[in-house]
Design a protein around this motif. Structure first.
Motif, short mmCIF file in Angstrom:
data_model
loop_
_atom_site.label_atom_id
_atom_site.label_comp_id
_atom_site.label_asym_id
_atom_site.label_seq_id
_atom_site.Cartn_x
_atom_site.Cartn_y
_atom_site.Cartn_z
N THR A 140 143.52 73.52 26.98
CA THR A 140 144.47 74.49 26.45
C THR A 140 145.09 73.92 25.17
O THR A 140 145.68 72.83 25.19
N ILE A 141 144.92 74.60 24.08
CA ILE A 141 145.43 74.13 22.80
C ILE A 141 146.90 74.52 22.71
O ILE A 141 147.27 75.68 22.91
N ASP A 167 147.13 63.27 19.75
CA ASP A 167 147.64 62.75 21.02
C ASP A 167 147.25 63.65 22.20
O ASP A 167 147.02 63.15 23.31
N GLN A 168 147.17 64.95 21.98
CA GLN A 168 146.89 65.88 23.07
C GLN A 168 145.42 66.26 23.16
O GLN A 168 144.99 66.83 24.16
N ASP A 169 144.65 65.96 22.12
CA ASP A 169 143.24 66.32 22.12
C ASP A 169 142.46 65.19 21.46
O ASP A 169 142.68 64.85 20.30
N ASP A 170 141.55 64.58 22.22
CA ASP A 170 140.78 63.45 21.69
C ASP A 170 139.45 63.87 21.09
O ASP A 170 138.57 63.04 20.86
N VAL A 193 137.32 77.87 16.82
CA VAL A 193 137.59 76.44 16.92
C VAL A 193 136.45 75.80 17.70
O VAL A 193 136.21 76.16 18.87
N VAL A 194 135.74 74.86 17.07
CA VAL A 194 134.66 74.12 17.72
C VAL A 194 135.12 72.69 17.92
O VAL A 194 135.42 71.99 16.95
N ARG A 195 135.18 72.28 19.16
CA ARG A 195 135.59 70.90 19.50
C ARG A 195 134.32 70.12 19.87
O ARG A 195 133.49 70.60 20.66
N GLN A 229 139.33 55.88 18.61
CA GLN A 229 140.73 56.22 18.79
C GLN A 229 141.56 54.98 19.05
O GLN A 229 142.72 54.91 18.65
N GLU A 230 140.98 54.01 19.77
CA GLU A 230 141.72 52.78 20.04
C GLU A 230 141.59 51.85 18.84
O GLU A 230 140.55 51.22 18.63
N VAL A 231 142.63 51.80 18.05
CA VAL A 231 142.60 51.04 16.80
C VAL A 231 143.58 49.88 16.90
O VAL A 231 144.73 50.06 17.31
N SER A 232 143.12 48.68 16.52
CA SER A 232 143.97 47.49 16.52
C SER A 232 144.42 47.19 15.10
O SER A 232 143.94 47.78 14.12
N GLU A 233 145.36 46.25 15.01
CA GLU A 233 145.82 45.83 13.68
C GLU A 233 144.67 45.21 12.88
O GLU A 233 144.61 45.35 11.66
#
Length: 592
Positions: A140-141, A167-170, A193-195, A229-233
Motif C-alpha cells: 500500500t503506497i 523507508d516505507q518501500d525498498d 507505478v511499476v515497482r 540499501q544498507e550503506v556504511s560510512e
C-alpha cells in the motif's frame, strides 16, 4: 674526470674485470628491478582493465534492465484497454460498474506482465486516486509517497520519473502519467507505478563479487548511494572519492586500502563503482616481489663469488705471460726459457704461452707477410668495386632493349644489341685498370645510342674534349655510370628535353672531367647523402660513392668526385684525376 679515467686505465686487468663484472651484475639487478616494477604497473593496469570491463558489462546489463522497465511502463501507460478502463472510471458514478472495471484492470495488469521476474508490482491510480494493483509483492503506497509520484510525473509531461527506495518501500520505482491516447487529447487519466527489485537485476553480478570480497555500489547524480540499501560510512567515503565520470584509484580508509573502479552511465546518469580490498588483489604480487628480491640477492652474491674465481683463472696466466714479455724486453730473446714450475691449461691462455716462443722467431717474417697481405687486400677492394659496375649496367641496358623489342622496333633493337656487345667486350677486357679517355668516350657514346632509342629527341648529348686529353688514362667505366645517373636523376625527372654533356679541362698536373645535365638539380642535403653513400639509388643505379672509392684506391685520397648542384639549376659531377700514372696498385693490376 680525467684523473678517474687515468686511474681506471692504469688498473690491473683483474681489477678491471672485477669492475666489469660488478657493473654487469648491478646493471642486471637494476634492470630486473625495473622489469619487476614494470610488471607490477602492468598488473595494476590489467586489474583495472578487467575490473573496468566487468563494471562496464554489469552496468550495461543493469542499464538495459532499467531501460526495459522504462519501456515496460510506457507500454502500460499507452495500453488501449487500460486507457479505456480509466476513461470509463472517470465518466461513471456507479460503484458497481467501477468495481467491475477495477477487476478488469487487475486482470489486464496480470496479462501485461505483473508477475514477470524482477517486477514487484504494477499499481495503477485513476484521477480519484483509487488504486488497482497486481504483482509478486504488492504494498500500500502511502499518501505522501503517492503525492510525490503525482507531482514529479506531472513535471515529466508523460515521461518516466525514477524513485529510489525509501523507508516505507525498498523497491525502485518508475512512474509516469497515463494520458488519453486514442483521441489525442492527452487528457490525464491516471498514473502508472511499476515497482521492481534492483537486487534481482544485479544478483548474478553481485554473487560473483561476493566470492571475491568485492562490493558493487550505485549512486545517483548527487553521489547519494541508492544501492545497496544498507550503506556504511566506508561506502559513502569510497563513492565520494570518485573523480570524473570514469577511472580507478587506490583509496585509504582508516587502516585499510581499497582499489576502486567507477564509471558513469549515460542513460540514468548513475555512477557504478566496484570496491575491492587492495591487500587481497595484490597479496600474490607482494609475495612474488619479496621472493624475487631474496632470490636476486642470493644469485648476486653467488655470481660475484664465482666471477672472482673465474677472473683469477683468466688473469693469472696473462700475468705470467706479461712477465715473459718483460724478460724479452730486457733482451732474453735467444736464450728464452719456459718457467717449468708453472703448469698452464690447454685453453687459449695456455696456447698463448706455447706459441709465444715461436712468435719471437717469426716476428720479422710476419711483418713482411702482413705488408703483402695489405697490398692484396687493397687490390681486391678495387676489383670488387670495379666488378659492381658490370651487373648494374647490364641490367639497365637489357631493360632498355626489352622495352624496344616490345614496341616491335627490330632494327633499333639490333643496333642497341650491337652497342651492348661493344660495351660487354670492353668490360671483359679486365687486364688494364686504366684506359684512354677516348676509349671511355666510345663506351659512353654506345650507351647514349642505346638510350637515345628510348628517349628519342628528349635526350641531347654532346662531348667537349680537347684532342690532347683523349690519351689521358681514366678508370674503365668511370664516366658511363655518371651519364646513367644523369639520365635517371635528370632526364627522367623532367618532361621536356634534357641536355647531357661531358667536358674535360687540364689544371696543372690534374684533369677535371665533368658530366653535367640541365635537369631539376638537387638540394644540398641530398648531395651530402649521395657523397656519403647513404642514398639508395633508384632501380639498379650505381652510387657515386662507388666511383669515388675506385678513384681514391687508384690515385690516392687527394682525388675523387665532387657534386655541384642547386635546385632548378641542373647538376654537375666532376672527376679529378692525375694527367698520367697512378698508384703502385694501378701498375700491379696492369701487370696481371
Amino acid at each position: 674526470m680525467k684523473r678517474l679515467k687515468n686511474f681506471v686505465s692504469n688498473l690491473k686487468l683483474k681489477y678491471k674485470l672485477f669492475c666489469l663484472l660488478s657493473l654487469v651484475l648491478v646493471s642486471f639487478s637494476i634492470g630486473g628491478l625495473v622489469l619487476l616494477q614494470y610488471a607490477l604497473v602492468a598488473y595494476n593496469d590489467e586489474i583495472h582493465r578487467q575490473s573496468a570491463q566487468s563494471l562496464k558489462v554489469s552496468s550495461a546489463l543493469i542499464e538495459k534492465e532499467i531501460e526495459k522497465m522504462k519501456g515496460f511502463s510506457y507500454r502500460l501507460s499507452t495500453d488501449s484497454y487500460l486507457q479505456s478502463y480509466l476513461y470509463d472510471l472517470k465518466e461513471t458514478d456507479d460503484d458497481y460498474k467501477a468495481y467491475l472495471i477495477g477487476d478488469a484492470i487487475k486482470k489486464r495488469l496480470i496479462d501485461l506482465g505483473a508477475f514477470e521476474e524482477s517486477v514487484d508490482s504494477i499499481q495503477l491510480y485513476d484521477t480519484a486516486d483509487r488504486g488497482y494493483s497486481a504483482g509478486n509483492r504488492v504494498i500500500t503506497i502511502e499518501n505522501e509517497r503517492l503525492l510525490q509520484y503525482k507531482q514529479e510525473t506531472n513535471q515529466k509531461d508523460g515521461g518516466a520519473a525514477w524513485f529510489a527506495p525509501g523507508d516505507q518501500d525498498d523497491s525502485f520505482v518508475v512512474a509516469r502519467e497515463v494520458n488519453a491516447y486514442p483521441d489525442l487529447s492527452f487528457e490525464r487519466l491516471g498514473i502508472i507505478v511499476v515497482r521492481f527489485d534492483m537486487r534481482d537485476i544485479v544478483s548474478s553480478f553481485q554473487n560473483s563479487l561476493d566470492n571475491k570480497e568485492m562490493r558493487l555500489l550505485i549512486a545517483n547524480s548527487n553521489k547519494e548511494i541508492i544501492f545497496p540499501q544498507e550503506v556504511s560510512e566506508k561506502d559513502s567515503f569510497l563513492m565520494a572519492s570518485a573523480q570524473g565520470r570514469e577511472g580507478y584509484q587506490v583509496v585509504d580508509y582508516e587502516d585499510d586500502r581499497y582499489f576502486v573502479t567507477y564509471a558513469s552511465a549515460a542513460y540514468t546518469n548513475w555512477t557504478y563503482m566496484i570496491a575491492s580490498p587492495y591487500s587481497q588483489l595484490f597479496q600474490a604480487v607482494t609475495l612474488v616481489q619479496r621472493t624475487v628480491l631474496i632470490i636476486h640477492l642470493l644469485l648476486f652474491v653467488m655470481l660475484l663469488f664465482l666471477g672472482i674465481r673465474f677472473i683469477k683463472g683468466i688473469t693469472n696466466p696473462i700475468e705470467a705471460l706479461n712477465r715473459k714479455m718483460k724478460r724479452v724486453q730486457k733482451g732474453e730473446v735467444k736464450d728464452f726459457k719456459e718457467e717449468s714450475h708453472i703448469l698452464f691449461s690447454k685453453d687459449e691462455a695456455g696456447q698463448m704461452h706455447e706459441n709465444f716462443t715461436k712468435m719471437m722467431n717469426q716476428i720479422h717474417w710476419l711483418i713482411e707477410e702482413n705488408y703483402k697481405k695489405q697490398l692484396v687486400i687493397k687490390d681486391a677492394e678495387f676489383k670488387t668495386l670495379q666488378a659492381q659496375i658490370n651487373p648494374h649496367f647490364l641490367y639497365n641496358t637489357l631493360e632498355s632493349i626489352n622495352w624496344s623489342a616490345k614496341l616491335g622496333k627490330t632494327q633499333e633493337t639490333s643496333r642497341m644489341a650491337t652497342s651492348l656487345g661493344f660495351i660487354l667486350r670492353s668490360s671483359l677486357e679486365t687486364k688494364d685498370a686504366l684506359i684512354p679517355l677516348a676509349e671511355e668516350l666510345d663506351i659512353v657514346k654506345h650507351y647514349i645510342m642505346i638510350q637515345s632509342y628510348r628517349f628519342q629527341e628528349r635526350l641531347v648529348f654532346h662531348a667537349d674534349i680537347p684532342d690532347d686529353l683523349l690519351s689521358c688514362k681514366v678508370p674503365k667505366f668511370s664516366l658511363q655510370p655518371l651519364v646513367e645517373n644523369a639520365i635517371k636523376y635528370g632526364l627522367q625527372e623532367i618532361v621536356g628535353v634534357c641536355t647531357i654533356g661531358i667536358e674535360a679541362v687540364q689544371e696543372g698536373e690534374n684533369v677535371n672531367i665533368s658530366v653535367s645535365d640541365d635537369g631539376p638539380g638537387m638540394e644540398q642535403e641530398l648531395i651530402h647523402t649521395l657523397s656519403s653513400g647513404n642514398y639508395r639509388p633508384k632501380g639498379t643505379g650505381l652510387g657515386i660513392r662507388n666511383i669515388d672509392n675506385r678513384l681514391k684506391i687508384l690515385f690516392g685520397p687527394a682525388y675523387g668526385i665532387q657534386v655541384i648542384s642547386e635546385p632548378a639549376a641542373g647538376t654537375k659531377v666532376m672527376l679529378t684525376i692525375p694527367f698520367e700514372g697512378g698508384s703502385d696498385l694501378v701498375q700491379s693490376s696492369a701487370g696481371r
